[in-house]
Design a protein around this motif. Structure first.
Motif, mmCIF file in Angstrom:
data_model
loop_
_atom_site.group_PDB
_atom_site.id
_atom_site.type_symbol
_atom_site.label_atom_id
_atom_site.label_comp_id
_atom_site.label_asym_id
_atom_site.label_seq_id
_atom_site.Cartn_x
_atom_site.Cartn_y
_atom_site.Cartn_z
ATOM 1 N N ASN A 74 0.953 -1.092 0.099
ATOM 2 C CA ASN A 74 0.007 0.056 -0.257
ATOM 3 C C ASN A 74 1.024 1.342 0.282
ATOM 4 O O ASN A 74 1.592 1.778 0.928
ATOM 5 N N GLN A 75 0.926 1.779 -1.239
ATOM 6 C CA GLN A 75 2.031 3.055 -1.328
ATOM 7 C C GLN A 75 1.747 4.228 -0.642
ATOM 8 O O GLN A 75 2.641 4.958 -0.047
ATOM 9 N N GLU A 76 0.208 4.592 -0.156
ATOM 10 C CA GLU A 76 -0.115 5.553 0.334
ATOM 11 C C GLU A 76 0.298 5.410 2.051
ATOM 12 O O GLU A 76 0.850 6.372 2.638
ATOM 13 N N LEU A 77 0.138 4.356 2.667
ATOM 14 C CA LEU A 77 0.583 3.887 3.977
ATOM 15 C C LEU A 77 2.026 3.967 3.892
ATOM 16 O O LEU A 77 2.704 4.399 4.830
ATOM 17 N N LYS A 78 2.739 3.610 2.840
ATOM 18 C CA LYS A 78 4.300 3.421 2.909
ATOM 19 C C LYS A 78 4.865 4.862 3.138
ATOM 20 O O LYS A 78 5.948 4.960 3.626
ATOM 21 N N THR A 79 4.219 5.846 2.301
ATOM 22 C CA THR A 79 4.840 7.226 2.484
ATOM 23 C C THR A 79 4.748 7.758 4.127
ATOM 24 O O THR A 79 5.336 8.711 4.346
ATOM 25 N N GLU A 80 3.517 6.983 4.963
ATOM 26 C CA GLU A 80 3.837 7.406 6.045
ATOM 27 C C GLU A 80 4.597 6.398 7.336
ATOM 28 O O GLU A 80 4.234 6.602 8.323
ATOM 29 N N GLY A 81 5.369 5.579 6.712
ATOM 30 C CA GLY A 81 6.271 4.739 7.470
ATOM 31 C C GLY A 81 5.333 3.467 7.669
ATOM 32 O O GLY A 81 6.199 2.644 8.440
ATOM 33 N N ILE A 82 4.354 3.130 7.128
ATOM 34 C CA ILE A 82 3.674 1.834 7.355
ATOM 35 C C ILE A 82 3.661 1.020 6.407
ATOM 36 O O ILE A 82 3.273 1.472 5.135
ATOM 37 N N ILE A 83 4.182 -0.119 6.483
ATOM 38 C CA ILE A 83 4.299 -1.004 5.541
ATOM 39 C C ILE A 83 3.104 -2.203 5.580
ATOM 40 O O ILE A 83 2.794 -2.843 6.637
ATOM 41 N N SER A 143 -5.615 -44.602 -8.045
ATOM 42 C CA SER A 143 -6.166 -43.580 -7.184
ATOM 43 C C SER A 143 -5.943 -42.450 -7.981
ATOM 44 O O SER A 143 -5.146 -42.103 -8.683
ATOM 45 N N GLY A 144 -6.659 -41.276 -7.631
ATOM 46 C CA GLY A 144 -6.554 -39.799 -8.290
ATOM 47 C C GLY A 144 -5.234 -39.266 -7.641
ATOM 48 O O GLY A 144 -4.393 -39.579 -6.671
ATOM 49 N N HIS A 145 -4.959 -38.079 -8.132
ATOM 50 C CA HIS A 145 -3.721 -37.255 -7.510
ATOM 51 C C HIS A 145 -4.171 -36.268 -6.681
ATOM 52 O O HIS A 145 -5.075 -35.221 -6.955
ATOM 53 N N ALA A 146 -4.095 -36.404 -5.251
ATOM 54 C CA ALA A 146 -4.653 -35.451 -4.430
ATOM 55 C C ALA A 146 -3.311 -35.010 -3.285
ATOM 56 O O ALA A 146 -2.782 -35.959 -2.821
ATOM 57 N N PHE A 147 -3.210 -33.662 -3.205
ATOM 58 C CA PHE A 147 -2.170 -33.025 -2.358
ATOM 59 C C PHE A 147 -2.333 -31.891 -2.055
ATOM 60 O O PHE A 147 -2.748 -30.975 -3.218
ATOM 61 N N PRO A 148 -1.889 -31.225 -0.847
ATOM 62 C CA PRO A 148 -1.844 -29.896 -0.581
ATOM 63 C C PRO A 148 -0.344 -29.330 -1.098
ATOM 64 O O PRO A 148 0.384 -30.040 -0.718
ATOM 65 N N VAL A 149 -0.254 -27.863 -1.219
ATOM 66 C CA VAL A 149 0.895 -27.241 -1.186
ATOM 67 C C VAL A 149 0.660 -26.022 -0.592
ATOM 68 O O VAL A 149 -0.441 -25.261 -0.460
ATOM 69 N N VAL A 150 1.798 -25.333 0.082
ATOM 70 C CA VAL A 150 1.539 -24.068 0.693
ATOM 71 C C VAL A 150 2.771 -23.030 0.313
ATOM 72 O O VAL A 150 4.003 -23.774 -0.019
ATOM 73 N N SER A 151 2.559 -21.878 0.362
ATOM 74 C CA SER A 151 3.804 -20.866 0.032
ATOM 75 C C SER A 151 3.563 -19.840 1.158
ATOM 76 O O SER A 151 2.671 -19.318 1.118
ATOM 77 N N VAL A 152 4.890 -19.589 1.572
ATOM 78 C CA VAL A 152 4.733 -18.282 2.583
ATOM 79 C C VAL A 152 5.877 -17.403 2.187
ATOM 80 O O VAL A 152 7.019 -18.036 1.831
ATOM 81 N N GLU A 153 5.318 -16.318 1.722
ATOM 82 C CA GLU A 153 6.473 -15.102 1.066
ATOM 83 C C GLU A 153 6.244 -14.015 1.925
ATOM 84 O O GLU A 153 5.219 -13.568 2.222
ATOM 85 N N GLU A 154 7.566 -13.427 2.400
ATOM 86 C CA GLU A 154 7.584 -12.326 3.062
ATOM 87 C C GLU A 154 7.343 -11.175 2.087
ATOM 88 O O GLU A 154 7.466 -11.207 0.819
ATOM 89 N N LEU A 155 6.710 -9.935 2.712
ATOM 90 C CA LEU A 155 6.374 -8.634 2.019
ATOM 91 C C LEU A 155 7.687 -8.274 1.322
ATOM 92 O O LEU A 155 8.696 -8.418 1.894
ATOM 93 N N LYS A 156 7.567 -7.895 0.115
ATOM 94 C CA LYS A 156 8.761 -6.878 -0.619
ATOM 95 C C LYS A 156 8.633 -5.662 -0.527
ATOM 96 O O LYS A 156 7.649 -5.107 -1.296
ATOM 97 N N TRP A 157 9.438 -4.954 0.228
ATOM 98 C CA TRP A 157 9.191 -3.600 0.014
ATOM 99 C C TRP A 157 10.626 -2.775 -0.001
ATOM 100 O O TRP A 157 10.730 -1.881 -0.259
#
Length: 193
Positions: A45-54, A179-193
């Protein structure tokens, strides 16, 4: 060699091929999710970033995520699912959920419990631990399948405010006897600023 022995070898070959195909699909979906999530985390959020809030602009992040899934995998977003095209690695839709872990919560463990039912991932619970971990909390995801089996993904550490995306693949088998193909996947990504 008898016909029954040849059929047995053919069946074994199909089982090996099917298992290899499932592993390939899992790796490809994981890669697609991570690439799309990486791009989504640039939606600050660019408006908040100018106020120092990421802070993350979730609408823009999900638009970026969907655009990258389309570009890299041929998937189009429809509600809480990504529909495949003829060029996609899966033939059935990917059910998904996303969560934004902000500056106030990334140092706390996050336990997410989901239920996969009728093509959707439904939230059962999403709980933050009380204890702070200065090095970053862990994201722990458990998914209960339609058959009642609980699948637990390996915990992932957050190193800052993060976007967590969970997808579940449940598609028909290559050979109807398997049997079918069933599986979960997770992605955890840090904010890029």
């Amino acid at each position: 060699m008898s016909v029954s022995a040849m059929l047995l070898f053919l069946l074994l070959g199909l089982v090996v091929f099917d298992a290899d195909l499932a592993m390939h699909k899992k790796l490809e979906v994981k890669s697609l999710l991570e690439l799309a999530n990486h791009d989504a985390t640039f939606a600050i959020n660019q408006e908040l970033k100018t106020e120092g809030i990421i802070d993350l602009n979730l609408d823009e992040a999900m638009d970026r995520f969907a655009r990258r899934m389309a570009e890299n995998g041929g998937y189009s977003r429809q509600g809480a699912a990504f529909l495949p095209s003829a060029a996609s690695v899966t033939s059935d839709p990917l059910a998904f959920r996303y969560y934004y872990i902000d500056f106030q919560h990334w140092q706390r463990d996050f336990q997410l419990s989901l239920q996969y039912q009728q093509g959707n991932l439904q939230e059962v619970s999403a709980v933050f631990a009380d204890t702070l971990r200065p090095e970053g909390g862990y994201v722990e995801v458990a998914i209960t399948t339609e058959e009642g089996e609980e699948l637990r993904l390996s915990p992932k550490r957050m190193v800052g405010p993060s976007l967590v995306v969970v997808a579940y693949v449940d598609e028909q088998p290559f050979v109807p006897l398997l049997s079918g193909h069933a599986f979960p996947v997770v992605s955890v990504e840090e904010l890029k600023w």
